[in-house]
Design a protein around this motif. Structure first.
Motif, short mmCIF file in Angstrom:
data_model
loop_
_atom_site.label_atom_id
_atom_site.label_comp_id
_atom_site.label_asym_id
_atom_site.label_seq_id
_atom_site.Cartn_x
_atom_site.Cartn_y
_atom_site.Cartn_z
N CYS A 1 43.23 -66.64 15.70
CA CYS A 1 44.48 -67.48 15.91
C CYS A 1 45.35 -66.90 16.98
O CYS A 1 46.04 -67.24 17.70
CB CYS A 1 45.31 -67.35 14.85
N GLY A 2 44.75 -65.47 17.51
CA GLY A 2 45.46 -64.69 18.64
C GLY A 2 46.92 -64.11 18.29
O GLY A 2 47.90 -64.24 19.12
N THR A 3 47.12 -63.68 16.96
CA THR A 3 48.35 -62.98 16.54
C THR A 3 48.48 -61.52 16.70
O THR A 3 49.24 -60.67 16.19
CB THR A 3 48.86 -63.52 15.01
N HIS A 4 47.34 -60.89 17.47
CA HIS A 4 47.33 -59.49 17.78
C HIS A 4 48.75 -58.87 18.06
O HIS A 4 49.16 -57.73 17.46
CB HIS A 4 46.43 -59.09 18.84
N THR A 5 49.61 -59.43 18.73
CA THR A 5 50.97 -58.62 19.30
C THR A 5 51.70 -58.80 17.98
O THR A 5 52.24 -57.72 17.75
CB THR A 5 51.46 -59.59 20.19
N ARG A 6 51.55 -59.66 17.10
CA ARG A 6 52.59 -59.92 15.84
C ARG A 6 52.21 -59.01 14.75
O ARG A 6 52.69 -58.15 14.20
CB ARG A 6 52.71 -61.07 15.15
N ILE A 7 50.56 -58.47 14.84
CA ILE A 7 49.97 -57.72 13.89
C ILE A 7 50.41 -56.17 14.48
O ILE A 7 50.81 -55.64 13.56
CB ILE A 7 48.34 -58.01 13.92
N VAL A 8 50.45 -55.78 15.73
CA VAL A 8 50.97 -54.79 16.23
C VAL A 8 52.14 -54.52 15.65
O VAL A 8 52.72 -53.18 15.14
CB VAL A 8 50.64 -54.33 17.73
N ARG A 9 53.09 -55.64 15.97
CA ARG A 9 54.72 -55.55 15.35
C ARG A 9 54.87 -55.07 14.03
O ARG A 9 55.62 -54.37 13.65
CB ARG A 9 55.45 -56.56 15.91
N ALA A 10 53.99 -55.76 13.16
CA ALA A 10 54.09 -55.47 11.77
C ALA A 10 53.54 -54.08 11.39
O ALA A 10 53.99 -53.52 10.58
CB ALA A 10 53.01 -56.59 11.19
N ILE A 11 52.48 -53.63 11.94
CA ILE A 11 52.19 -52.13 11.72
C ILE A 11 53.10 -51.20 12.11
O ILE A 11 53.71 -50.24 11.48
CB ILE A 11 50.88 -51.80 12.34
N GLN A 12 53.88 -51.54 13.43
CA GLN A 12 55.07 -50.64 13.78
C GLN A 12 56.12 -50.72 12.53
O GLN A 12 56.60 -49.82 12.49
CB GLN A 12 55.47 -51.16 15.14
N ARG A 13 56.44 -51.89 12.29
CA ARG A 13 57.65 -51.94 11.50
C ARG A 13 57.30 -51.07 10.06
O ARG A 13 58.34 -50.56 9.43
CB ARG A 13 57.84 -53.53 11.18
N ALA A 14 56.03 -51.41 9.67
CA ALA A 14 55.60 -50.79 8.30
C ALA A 14 55.68 -49.26 8.45
O ALA A 14 56.26 -48.50 7.71
CB ALA A 14 54.29 -51.14 7.82
N ALA A 15 55.39 -48.67 9.57
CA ALA A 15 55.44 -47.37 9.91
C ALA A 15 56.90 -46.94 9.82
O ALA A 15 57.18 -45.84 9.40
CB ALA A 15 54.81 -46.83 11.10
#
Length: 153
Positions: free
Chosen positions: A135-149
């Motif tokens: 689906c191409g949500t890689h940028t959002r996935i990176v942001r989600a991991i950064q948010r969780a961190a």
């Protein structure tokens, strides 16, 4: 033969042959729905679960090799009433579109944050490189991991 596994803190016994892929035992015998069959060759990451805290591709991992370990799936991280910080971050960042890859993404991210609680963007991208999202949500996935961190800090 049978295989006994500890999944999300509960011991399960399966009539599966020892060389049966862990993914099949999880889905067919334990009733886990989050880990998905994607490629069957450990290339896409949809089947990723944690074994003793380390991400593994359950589509190619023999169930018997996991018998002495602790397996954690998305269901073991949290539930709708008490989401894990990563689950919440993926929702808040709208990182899931079709949702097929997300369980594997979250489990790989969990393994990363357990090893490195404050990864930079390059480290996140490197750790997630083996998980594919069509689906191409890689940028959002990176942001989600950064948010969780940030939330775990």
């Amino acid at each position: 033969m049978t295989v006994s596994l500890t999944v999300n803190g509960t011991r399960h016994t399966s009539p599966a042959a020892p060389d049966t892929p862990l993914l099949y035992v999880l889905r067919n015998d334990v009733g886990i729905n989050s880990a998905k069959y994607g490629c069957g060759a450990a290339h896409c990451g949809a089947c990723t679960v944690l074994l003793d805290g380390q991400p593994i591709r359950s589509c190619v991992y023999p169930a018997s090799a996991a018998a002495d370990g602790r397996i954690t799936t998305l269901e073991g991280l949290g539930d709708p009433q008490r989401l894990h910080v990563l689950q919440r971050a993926f929702i808040e960042e709208q990182a899931a579109q079709c949702g097929y890859c997300i369980a594997g993404m979250i489990m790989s991210a969990k393994g990363l944050l357990d090893r490195n609680p404050q990864p930079d963007e390059a480290q996140i991208r490197d750790a997630m490189a083996g998980n594919l999202c069509r689906c191409g949500t890689h940028t959002r996935i990176v942001r989600a991991i950064q948010r969780a961190a940030r939330e775990l800090a």
